[in-house]
Design an enzyme around this catalytic site. Structure first.
Site, PDB file in Angstrom:
ATOM      1  N   ARG A   1       0.883  -1.170  -0.107  1.00 22.38           N
ATOM      2  CA  ARG A   1      -0.031  -0.185   0.011  1.00 22.38           C
ATOM      3  C   ARG A   1       0.935   1.153   0.010  1.00 22.38           C
ATOM      4  O   ARG A   1       0.684   2.022  -0.637  1.00 22.38           O
ATOM      5  CB  ARG A   1      -0.896  -0.215   1.330  1.00 22.38           C
TER       6      ARG A   1
ATOM      7  N   ASP B   1      -5.678  -0.379  -1.092  1.00 21.09           N
ATOM      8  CA  ASP B   1      -6.156  -1.309  -0.153  1.00 21.09           C
ATOM      9  C   ASP B   1      -6.735  -2.565  -0.728  1.00 21.09           C
ATOM     10  O   ASP B   1      -7.388  -2.403  -1.828  1.00 21.09           O
ATOM     11  CB  ASP B   1      -7.339  -0.774   0.616  1.00 21.09           C
TER      12      ASP B   1
ATOM     13  N   ARG C   1      -7.178  -9.157   6.158  1.00 22.67           N
ATOM     14  CA  ARG C   1      -7.671  -8.360   7.500  1.00 22.67           C
ATOM     15  C   ARG C   1      -7.513  -9.408   8.711  1.00 22.67           C
ATOM     16  O   ARG C   1      -8.132 -10.338   8.338  1.00 22.67           O
ATOM     17  CB  ARG C   1      -8.997  -7.858   7.297  1.00 22.67           C
TER      18      ARG C   1
ATOM     19  N   TYR D   1     -13.632 -14.023  11.323  1.00 20.73           N
ATOM     20  CA  TYR D   1     -12.203 -14.318  10.451  1.00 20.73           C
ATOM     21  C   TYR D   1     -12.202 -15.476   9.910  1.00 20.73           C
ATOM     22  O   TYR D   1     -11.901 -15.824   8.571  1.00 20.73           O
ATOM     23  CB  TYR D   1     -11.101 -13.979  11.395  1.00 20.73           C
TER      24      TYR D   1
ATOM     25  N   GLY E   1      10.708 -12.481  35.259  1.00 21.73           N
ATOM     26  CA  GLY E   1      10.535 -13.509  36.246  1.00 21.73           C
ATOM     27  C   GLY E   1       9.415 -13.347  36.977  1.00 21.73           C
ATOM     28  O   GLY E   1       9.187 -14.009  37.997  1.00 21.73           O
ATOM     29  N   ILE E   2       8.373 -13.126  36.436  1.00 20.90           N
ATOM     30  CA  ILE E   2       6.798 -13.217  36.919  1.00 20.90           C
ATOM     31  C   ILE E   2       6.469 -14.526  37.148  1.00 20.90           C
ATOM     32  O   ILE E   2       6.485 -15.353  35.857  1.00 20.90           O
ATOM     33  CB  ILE E   2       5.990 -12.308  36.215  1.00 20.90           C
TER      34      ILE E   2
END
Length: 317
Positions: free
Chosen positions: A33, A50, A73, A142, A191-192
């Site tokens: 585009r 597009d 999309r 989708y 480190g969560i």
């Protein structure tokens, strides 16, 4: 062979651009585009509007023998469009079929369409993978739009003789990956502690290098004509296993708490996050036996090598 690539600036498109621009015997043309970044000197760039039902592709298609259509999309969480299905259809169905009809007029011999595993559905029972020849059961807009595009392309192929190849990838990862995959790497690096130490599910993934290799194979493989293929790394992982191996690739041990998946799913449902829980705790497996047997293809990159490459790119920022 002159090949037109759409979606060249997308995640998969960038991988294809890198691979095909150096592949002998190909003259690659990229439809964009707007040209936001530099392209390899060997690539001809064509600016196109597009992806819609009235886009003019004549200049881009002149002299082209094969099209790889990866522009779309894409699926997004929490889509804010008033009518998501209409928006997906305008791009993924009308836009795709408009391109394909013009490809026929231009004399294109083969059209390779990058679809989605969402055409098959949203999940599988563990040990019962999707196959390429299963009856499609898309759930979200989708997936429905991708199925309708596939059906339109197959009808056009039967009417005109242009060969159509459909590829349905599972979740694609690799350097530059975003969304949930990148979030998981970020959590591990910090480190969560994560409550994902007892998921027990199985999910198929595909490294972008493996997907690109299959797409490159399908450009001119005689046995690919008018076939549908599923693609994965050939090794299915639970979310727990993925995080452990991702942590190893990052050099940071995964801190995982063994919370039962049923509790996670119940909590997510209460918070309105059922879709996220499904991705983390549910199974989605694919059988790539047809892809292997018909094309003589195997994933060239292992899961661990692909994770290491992804981790290096993530750490480099």
């Amino acid at each position: 062979m002159r090949v037109l690539l759409t979606g060249a600036t997308g995640f998969v498109g960038r991988g294809l651009l890198k691979r095909l621009s150096t592949q002998g015997g190909l003259q690659l043309r990229a439809a964009v585009r707007r040209q936001e970044s530099a392209f390899p000197e060997s690539v001809t760039v064509v600016q196109v509007a597009d992806l819609r039902g009235d886009t003019d592709w004549r200049q881009a298609l002149e002299g082209v023998e094969a099209v790889i259509h990866s522009a779309a999309r894409v699926h997004v969480m929490d889509d804010q469009a008033k009518d998501p299905l209409a928006e997906f259809r305008a791009v993924n169905v009308a836009g795709t079929l408009n391109l394909a009809r013009q490809a026929v007029s231009a004399g294109v011999k083969r059209f390779v369409f990058i679809s989605s595993i969402k055409v098959n559905g949203e999940g599988t029972a563990s040990g019962k993978p999707y196959t390429a020849d299963d009856t499609p059961m898309p759930v979200d807009p989708y997936g429905i739009s991708k199925l309708e595009a596939e059906q339109g392309l197959q009808a056009l192929s039967q009417e005109t003789g242009m060969e159509v190849v459909i590829i349905r990838p599972v979740l694609v990862y690799g350097p530059g990956v975003k969304a949930n995959f990148r979030s998981m790497m970020s959590w591990l690096r910090k480190g969560i502690p994560l409550p994902l130490g007892a998921t027990g599910n199985k999910r198929s993934l595909v490294a972008v290098d493996n997907l690109v290799d299959l797409i490159a194979t399908c450009i001119d493989h005689p046995a690919a004509a008018n076939q549908t293929f599923l693609v994965s790394d050939g090794e299915d992982l639970s979310t727990t296993q993925l995080l452990q191996r991702m942590g190893k690739a990052l050099g940071r041990p995964a801190r995982l708490l063994p919370v039962p998946a049923s509790l996670l799913q119940a909590g997510a449902a209460m918070l309105g996050k059922r879709a996220i829980a499904q991705r983390l705790c549910g199974s989605l497996q694919v059988d790539i036996g047809k892809t292997r047997e018909l094309l003589g293809w195997a994933p060239p990159v292992s899961v661990d090598d692909a994770l290491r490459k992804t981790a290096r790119a993530f750490e480099a920022g």
